[in-house]
Design an enzyme around this catalytic site. Structure first.
Site, PDB file in Angstrom:
ATOM      1  N   HIS A 188     -11.289  -8.204 -20.383  1.00  0.00           N
ATOM      2  CA  HIS A 188     -12.129  -7.027 -20.656  1.00  0.00           C
ATOM      3  C   HIS A 188     -13.601  -7.758 -20.640  1.00  0.00           C
ATOM      4  CE1 HIS A 188      -9.550  -3.798 -21.401  1.00  0.00           C
ATOM      5  NE2 HIS A 188      -8.827  -4.731 -22.332  1.00  0.00           N
ATOM      6  N   GLU A 429      -0.339   6.208  -3.002  1.00  0.00           N
ATOM      7  CA  GLU A 429      -0.144   4.706  -3.636  1.00  0.00           C
ATOM      8  C   GLU A 429       1.353   4.548  -3.957  1.00  0.00           C
ATOM      9  OE1 GLU A 429      -1.951   5.530  -7.520  1.00  0.00           O
ATOM     10  OE2 GLU A 429      -1.157   7.515  -7.619  1.00  0.00           O
ATOM     11  N   ASP A 453      -2.396   0.132  -6.650  1.00  0.00           N
ATOM     12  CA  ASP A 453      -0.876   0.415  -6.694  1.00  0.00           C
ATOM     13  C   ASP A 453      -0.122   0.213  -5.375  1.00  0.00           C
ATOM     14  OD1 ASP A 453      -0.422   0.721  -9.662  1.00  0.00           O
ATOM     15  OD2 ASP A 453      -1.034   2.790  -9.244  1.00  0.00           O
ATOM     16  N   CYS A 500      -9.711   4.896  -2.206  1.00  0.00           N
ATOM     17  CA  CYS A 500     -10.244   4.894  -3.372  1.00  0.00           C
ATOM     18  C   CYS A 500      -9.985   3.832  -4.296  1.00  0.00           C
ATOM     19  CB  CYS A 500     -10.191   6.156  -4.221  1.00  0.00           C
ATOM     20  SG  CYS A 500      -8.464   6.450  -4.857  1.00  0.00           S
TER      21      CYS A 500
END
Length: 538
Positions: A188, A429, A453, A500
């Site tokens: 993160h 995906e 994915d 995307c």
């Protein structure tokens, strides 16, 4: 001169003085208390104060890094409301009669060890989060202040590691670069650093010597190196490279307003991926042609209950309105896997990435799905809306979705609620969707390929598993063949096909995608102009 090597989080060069960052230390002692219930009350007050601090950090992160990256503070907020964690602290105080700060620290370490021992990489990462929130509450109880930087000039921050809360808490205007001994390129903190556009190195083989504090240094994010007291000729060379990088960024700014067309006339749309209303500003600033992926699941995260139809309607309406007629492709709820919300009460799974998630939840819990669809169709009159459904593997699923959509439209019409024409498509995906894309293309108006994915399912590799980094190949021929097949089948059916996922921003593949006939690339706002340049240079 001392040279240290690390993993680069953000390419770029920064020169300045080192600032040795030490966490605010506080003395944590084990004490016996006479009134455990009064101590529990002290703990509750400290917990509430910690929650307030996290709310402030969340708002700061939204402004500096966008809502998607700020979600970590909502995760921490949720953990501070976790019943098992809170009960364990209260029981520790009652059963042993110890002070609250000590009980919080002991419980935090216990829970961190539990998370660290799990097989799932996402759950392992929660180990650091529970330590972070425990340290925050214990620090409040012990009277410790907030961490920060005491310096009159911007510095290169040198630390063992930085928790997400520390990264956001620090005054960004005082940071030239981040260098840590620990951390990962997918943490993160690394994500926040990239979003805040701060050059950073992690896993750096540097010693945290007091003598380094205040020394001149250079961070080379291109080569993944830190130079302490660099030689003059080396420093001069790196500064020249920095000037070149600055000029390149300035040149990209000049591409705003220009079309995404190759020198021989091939055109492609370059859109932006967003996760919140706040991200719209970033997309517009980057001159994106539209929104190719609005991750609607972030509306559901960081809260204690399902968002209402009215809440969702207002969010979609604002995004569509602010985009001024440019297309906005909304991905329906993609909860599950690494995106969890307790109030969904999802079952624990051995392999959540391949489990009960996304459209599988929506088709089996239709009340959630219908609420979202009503909100999207109601908002569609305020702009150019499209919707796509994630994790599709069969024609049967699409037909069931269409039945639900038509039923929702009939409901709205019966209630006298206006709605627009919404283009409908699916995300490709899974290898299954790619292989039968010729059949799926007959059922929808567009495809958007989710390469993240698609790659992990095709290669059977968890993309978040660091032990498998050497095996993971996003450019694998099998992945590229599936993409090419999907584009070909889309065009044969007369529909458009975009990308995307992360590969959309990989400019080494831009020419390959154009040759395949990809119609649209949707990338992070910061990558829009770089992709535009790659297209125009072909």
């Amino acid at each position: 001169m001392v040279k240290c090597s690390g993993k680069s989080v953000l390419k770029g060069i920064a020169a300045g003085k080192l600032y040795l960052y030490r966490k605010k230390e506080f003395v944590l002692t084990q004490e016996k208390v006479g009134d455990p219930e009064a101590e529990i009350e002290r703990f509750e007050e400290a917990r509430q104060k910690a929650c307030s601090q996290l709310d402030v950090l969340y708002e700061k992160a939204v402004k500096e890094a966008g809502e998607e990256q700020a979600m970590i503070f909502d995760v921490h907020r949720i953990m501070l409301d976790d019943g098992d964690y809170l009960d364990a602290i209260r029981e520790e105080i009652r059963s042993t009669g110890v002070n609250a700060a000590y009980a919080v620290n002991v419980t935090g370490e216990r829970f961190a060890q539990m998370f660290a021992s799990m097989d799932d990489d996402y759950m392992k990462a929660r180990s650091a989060d529970v330590l972070d929130i425990s340290r925050r509450v214990a620090g409040i109880l012990a009277g410790a202040g907030e961490e920060g930087i005491v310096s009159d000039e911007p510095v290169i921050l040198l630390a063992d590691d930085l928790a997400p809360s520390e990264t956001v808490q620090i005054d960004k205007s005082r940071i030239l670069a981040l260098v840590t001994r620990e951390g990962s390129t997918n943490s993160h903190t690394a994500i926040l650093a990239r979003s805040m556009n701060i050059p950073a190195l992690v896993q750096t083989d540097v010693e945290l010597k007091e003598e380094y504090h205040g020394k001149p240094a250079v961070v080379d994010g291109f080569e993944g190196a830190l130079y302490i007291e660099p030689q003059e000729d080396l420093l001069a060379g790196l500064l020249r490279r920095k000037e070149e990088a600055d000029r390149a960024r300035a040149e990209l700014e000049m591409l705003k307003g220009l079309d995404n067309v190759t020198s021989d006339g091939r055109r492609i749309d370059v859109y932006a991926n967003i996760g919140s209303v706040e991200d719209v500003d970033r997309a517009l600033e980057a001159d994106a042609g539209g929104i190719g992926l609005f991750r609607s699941e972030f509306i559901y995260l960081g809260r204690n209950d399902f968002p209402s139809e009215e809440e969702q309607f207002e969010i979609y309406r604002e995004v569509l309105s602010r985009m001024g007629g440019k297309k906005v492709v909304i991905r329906t709820l993609d909860i599950g896997a690494d995106k969890q919300a307790d109030y969904f009460e999802l079952p624990k799974e051995e392999n959540p990435a391949m489990g009960y998630r996304a459209i599988r939840i929506c088709l089996t819990r239709q009340e959630i799905f219908r609420t979202q669809l009503r909100a999207i169709w109601r908002a569609s009159v305020y702009g150019t809306a499209a919707v796509m459904f994630p994790m599709i593997i069969s024609v049967k699923e699409i037909r069931k979705i269409r039945e639900i959509v038509e039923d929702v439209k009939r409901e709205l019409a019966a209630e006298g609620i206006p709605f627009g024409n919404v283009e409908t498509g699916i995300m490709v995906e899974t290898p299954a969707a790619a292989v039968i894309s010729d059949e799926l293309a007959k059922e929808v108006e567009f495809f958007s390929i989710g390469t993240n994915d698609l790659t992990q399912y095709t290669l059977a590799i968890d993309r978040q598993n660091q032990r498998l980094e050497s095996f993971y190949d996003a450019h694998h021929e099998a992945v590229l063949r599936l993409i090419g097949m999907t584009v070909k089948n889309a065009h044969a059916a007369g529909i458009w096909c975009g990308i995307c996922g992360e590969l959309g921003a990989d400019t080494s593949l831009t020419e390959t995608f154009l040759n395949m006939g990809v119609d649209e690339l949707s990338v992070s706002p910061s990558s829009v102009l770089g992709v535009r340049k790659a297209v125009r240079d072909l």
